[in-house]
Design an enzyme around this catalytic site. Structure first.
Site, PDB file in Angstrom:
ATOM      1  N   HIS A  27      38.648  55.263  69.135  1.00 27.95           N
ATOM      2  CA  HIS A  27      39.908  54.588  68.808  1.00 27.95           C
ATOM      3  C   HIS A  27      41.056  55.567  68.902  1.00 27.95           C
ATOM      4  CE1 HIS A  27      38.128  56.098  65.046  1.00 27.95           C
ATOM      5  NE2 HIS A  27      39.367  56.301  64.622  1.00 27.95           N
ATOM      6  N   HIS A  70      44.948  56.179  67.501  1.00 21.01           N
ATOM      7  CA  HIS A  70      45.976  55.815  66.527  1.00 21.01           C
ATOM      8  C   HIS A  70      47.332  55.872  67.241  1.00 21.01           C
ATOM      9  CE1 HIS A  70      43.374  56.672  62.874  1.00 21.01           C
ATOM     10  NE2 HIS A  70      42.727  57.400  63.785  1.00 21.01           N
TER      11      HIS A  70
HETATM   12  P1  5GP Z   1      39.530  57.841  61.930  1.00 24.86           P
HETATM   13  O1  5GP Z   1      39.597  58.455  60.551  1.00 24.86           O
HETATM   14  O2  5GP Z   1      38.099  57.552  62.319  1.00 24.86           O
HETATM   15  O3  5GP Z   1      40.285  58.579  62.972  1.00 24.86           O
HETATM   16  O4  5GP Z   1      40.282  56.452  61.803  1.00 24.86           O
HETATM   17  C1  5GP Z   1      39.698  55.308  61.263  1.00 24.86           C
HETATM   18  C2  5GP Z   1      40.832  54.432  60.832  1.00 24.86           C
HETATM   19  O5  5GP Z   1      40.318  53.136  60.593  1.00 24.86           O
HETATM   20  C3  5GP Z   1      41.513  54.880  59.532  1.00 24.86           C
HETATM   21  O6  5GP Z   1      42.887  55.149  59.786  1.00 24.86           O
HETATM   22  C4  5GP Z   1      41.291  53.707  58.580  1.00 24.86           C
HETATM   23  O7  5GP Z   1      42.408  53.450  57.751  1.00 24.86           O
HETATM   24  C5  5GP Z   1      41.021  52.566  59.527  1.00 24.86           C
HETATM   25  N1  5GP Z   1      40.176  51.535  58.970  1.00 24.86           N
HETATM   26  C6  5GP Z   1      39.026  51.722  58.261  1.00 24.86           C
HETATM   27  N2  5GP Z   1      38.486  50.538  57.930  1.00 24.86           N
HETATM   28  C7  5GP Z   1      39.321  49.586  58.439  1.00 24.86           C
HETATM   29  C8  5GP Z   1      39.284  48.156  58.410  1.00 24.86           C
HETATM   30  O8  5GP Z   1      38.384  47.512  57.859  1.00 24.86           O
HETATM   31  N3  5GP Z   1      40.311  47.502  59.007  1.00 24.86           N
HETATM   32  C9  5GP Z   1      41.337  48.182  59.631  1.00 24.86           C
HETATM   33  N4  5GP Z   1      42.312  47.439  60.179  1.00 24.86           N
HETATM   34  N5  5GP Z   1      41.392  49.525  59.678  1.00 24.86           N
HETATM   35  C10 5GP Z   1      40.384  50.219  59.089  1.00 24.86           C
END
Ligand code: 5GP
Ligand code: ZN
Length: 113
Positions: free
Chosen positions: A99, A101
């Site tokens: 993903h 951001h």
């Molecule tokens: P990472 O930390 O893996 O780079 O980003 C994961 C992102 O997913 C985080 O920014 C977190 O807030 C988001 N996230 C986690 N669970 C959910 C969810 O159930 N729904 C949405 N819309 N975002 C989520």
């Protein structure tokens, strides 16, 4: 992919606020926004993370960046924005589905780590 939060969001099993969707890509609002605009852009085909990109599956990344630019325009991020991908534990990846951001809408902190 079983037991993948973002695959469950793609299938609709877990609700999300979708802001863009096509056959290959989904974009939705991050549940815990770190900036006024915080959108997650993901491939619909499960890829674990940036560490699993290769010549056979990386074309989706350029499409994701095209979607990011389109969303940046739609959300009026004309002063700038940031695109971030975290990979693995040290990179701070908490969801093991590739993903990106898209962050903007305010002056962002300039520290990279
Ligand atoms: P990472 O930390 O893996 O780079 O980003 C994961 C992102 O997913 C985080 O920014 C977190 O807030 C988001 N996230 C986690 N669970 C959910 C969810 O159930 N729904 C949405 N819309 N975002 C989520
Ligand atoms: Zn997945």
């Amino acid at each position: 992919m079983d037991n993948c939060l973002f695959c469950d969001i793609i299938s609709g099993k877990i609700p999300s606020t979708k802001v863009y969707e096509d056959e290959e890509i989904l974009a939705f609002k991050d549940i815990n926004p770190m900036a006024p605009v915080h959108i997650l852009i993901i491939p619909k085909n499960h890829i674990d993370g940036a560490d699993k990109l290769n010549d056979d599956n990386s074309a989706i990344v350029s499409k994701i960046f095209s979607v990011a630019a389109r969303l940046a325009e739609e959300y009026h991020l004309d002063k700038g924005f940031r695109i971030v991908t975290n990979s693995g534990d040290d990179g701070g990846q908490t969801v093991r589905h590739l993903h990106f951001h898209l962050l903007g809408g305010a002056k962002l902190n300039t520290t990279l780590c």
